[in-house]
Design an enzyme around this catalytic site. Structure first.
Site, PDB file in Angstrom:
ATOM      1  N   HIS A   1      13.994  58.196  17.565  1.00  0.00           N
ATOM      2  CA  HIS A   1      13.630  56.779  17.773  1.00  0.00           C
ATOM      3  C   HIS A   1      14.726  55.874  17.210  1.00  0.00           C
ATOM      4  CE1 HIS A   1      10.212  53.719  18.166  1.00  0.00           C
ATOM      5  NE2 HIS A   1      11.215  53.027  17.657  1.00  0.00           N
TER       6      HIS A   1
ATOM      7  N   HIS B   1      17.129  52.407  18.611  1.00  0.00           N
ATOM      8  CA  HIS B   1      17.432  51.436  19.680  1.00  0.00           C
ATOM      9  C   HIS B   1      18.937  51.190  19.735  1.00  0.00           C
ATOM     10  CE1 HIS B   1      13.196  50.147  20.266  1.00  0.00           C
ATOM     11  NE2 HIS B   1      13.098  50.576  19.019  1.00  0.00           N
TER      12      HIS B   1
ATOM     13  N   HIS C   1       6.070  52.255  22.169  1.00  0.00           N
ATOM     14  CA  HIS C   1       5.762  51.657  20.871  1.00  0.00           C
ATOM     15  C   HIS C   1       4.296  51.214  20.892  1.00  0.00           C
ATOM     16  CE1 HIS C   1      10.093  51.418  20.526  1.00  0.00           C
ATOM     17  NE2 HIS C   1      10.046  50.812  19.357  1.00  0.00           N
TER      18      HIS C   1
ATOM     19  N   GLU D   1       2.202  49.702  15.842  1.00  0.00           N
ATOM     20  CA  GLU D   1       3.093  49.158  14.809  1.00  0.00           C
ATOM     21  C   GLU D   1       2.476  47.842  14.337  1.00  0.00           C
ATOM     22  OE1 GLU D   1       6.840  47.832  16.375  1.00  0.00           O
ATOM     23  OE2 GLU D   1       7.878  47.842  14.438  1.00  0.00           O
TER      24      GLU D   1
ATOM     25  N   ASP E   1      14.918  53.541  13.696  1.00  0.00           N
ATOM     26  CA  ASP E   1      14.563  52.382  14.526  1.00  0.00           C
ATOM     27  C   ASP E   1      15.795  51.498  14.798  1.00  0.00           C
ATOM     28  OD1 ASP E   1      12.656  51.083  16.047  1.00  0.00           O
ATOM     29  OD2 ASP E   1      11.694  50.052  14.371  1.00  0.00           O
TER      30      ASP E   1
HETATM   31  N1  ADE Z   1      12.742  46.850  19.453  1.00  0.00           N
HETATM   32  C1  ADE Z   1      13.609  47.165  18.497  1.00  0.00           C
HETATM   33  N2  ADE Z   1      12.957  47.472  17.361  1.00  0.00           N
HETATM   34  C2  ADE Z   1      11.637  47.351  17.624  1.00  0.00           C
HETATM   35  C3  ADE Z   1      10.448  47.535  16.870  1.00  0.00           C
HETATM   36  N3  ADE Z   1      10.467  47.940  15.594  1.00  0.00           N
HETATM   37  N4  ADE Z   1       9.268  47.310  17.481  1.00  0.00           N
HETATM   38  C4  ADE Z   1       9.234  46.915  18.750  1.00  0.00           C
HETATM   39  N5  ADE Z   1      10.304  46.740  19.505  1.00  0.00           N
HETATM   40  C5  ADE Z   1      11.510  46.952  18.944  1.00  0.00           C
HETATM   41 ZN    ZN Z   2      11.463  50.980  17.830  1.00  0.00          ZN
END
Ligand code: ADE
Ligand code: ZN
Length: 335
Positions: A19, A21, A199, A202, A280
């Protein structure tokens, strides 16, 4: 108490990260350099100390998108890929899956997306030669851009599905829309043979995780931590073998939990949920995967065996082909 040698051995273990980005892994200096080259004004993106500046999750998403404006060409993305993989390799990552957004790479146009993807894959092949790190891509739609734009991302994903683009996912603001709104896009990706993650949980509570499982039929959940409030949902996650892509440092930086010792990762692990650990958006959250391992070992007393189990779970849950998985598992076993 864990001694320094043990802590060092843990932080240097080979790692599998599921995970991460692409834009979120851009170091601030990399973005500042591009902004200067292209004369883009990034007022408000950086704090006086040079790090990314954000107040809360929604502001984080705004800053993320503002910084991303400087990434304009396939060549920019190739340079970014190279920088990210150098950093991942320096953190002993042997296999990584990265979220790629056609929304940022060509604005959802399939032809443009292919050009960005080609440049990213070339950079990844170079990094594999130089550092032995393996990368695979998960095309990701952005929830707050809405279901119509998600369909264009899903089309890009479907058109480039294969050995390298192995999955489809969704990030962005969980408060926007329902999972069902995105079912069409996830169905399209599934029909193209892609594996699925989203996602959820969260920010949106246990209900959001439930909806992602029911309406999007994903096999992994990004974060999913808030499932901890619903014992029946945890049973479902266990029964269905759903894997959680946990990013504890991200959750603490964004204040989902005030401190790491209040994060449910240990509870989830003890319940037997399949958990994995990732970063992340590491430069945004002042973290690295080595930092995550060190902090988890210190906070929860986890030994090498716990981390080896996490990495084996991650390798087994990776969306790559079986031959690649075998290679990754063999490298983990050699440790
Ligand atoms: N895009 C990048 N980081 C994210 C996160 N923690 N939650 C949702 N979208 C994201
Ligand atoms: Zn993420």
């Amino acid at each position: 108490m864990m001694d320094q040698d043990q802590l060092d051995r843990i932080t240097r273990l080979p790692k599998v990260e599921l995970h991460l980005h692409h834009e979120g892994a851009a170091p601030p200096d990399f973005i500042k350099g591009l902004a200067q080259e292209k004369s883009v004004n990034l007022d408000g993106v950086f704090a006086p100390d040079g790090s990314y500046a954000f107040r809360d999750f929604v502001h984080f998403l705004n800053v993320y998108e503002a910084a991303t404006q400087v990434l304009k060409t396939p060549e920019d993305y190739a340079r970014l890929t190279k920088a990210i993989l150098e950093e991942s390799a320096a953190n002993d990552v042997i296999y990584s899956e990265i979220f790629l957004s056609p929304d940022f790479c060509g604005g959802g146009d399939v032809g443009a997306w292919r050009e960005y993807l080609h440049a990213i894959q070339e950079a990844a092949a170079e990094a594999e030669q130089d550092h032995g790190i393996l990368l695979r891509g998960i095309v990701t739609c952005v929830r707050h851009f809405g279901p119509e734009q998600a369909k264009t991302a899903a089309l890009c994903a479907a058109e480039t599905a294969g050995d390298w683009i192995v999955g489809f996912g969704m990030g962005g603001n969980e408060a926007k829309g329902t999972a069902k709104d995105f079912a069409y896009s996830f169905d399209m990706a599934r029909e193209a043979g892609l594996r699925l993650t989203a996602h959820a949980g969260e920010w949106g509570g246990a209900r959001s995780v439930q909806d992602a499982l029911t309406d999007l039929r994903v096999e992994r959940i990004g974060h999913g931590v808030q499932a901890i409030t619903d014992p029946a949902l945890i049973d479902r996650i266990m029964d269905d073998g759903i894997v959680l892509e946990l990013c504890p440092g991200s959750n603490v930086a964004l204040q989902v939990y005030p401190t790491l010792d209040q994060h449910p990762i240990e509870q989830l692990r003890q319940r037997g949920v399949k958990i994995t650990v990732s970063t992340d958006d590491p430069p945004f959250f002042h973290t690295t995967l080595r930092d995550e391992y060190r902090n988890l070992a210190q906070t929860f007393g986890w030994d090498e065996d716990v981390f080896m189990d996490l990495n084996t779970t991650a390798a087994q849950a990776a969306f790559c082909d079986e031959d690649t998985r075998r290679r990754v598992l063999q490298r983990l076993e050699r440790t």
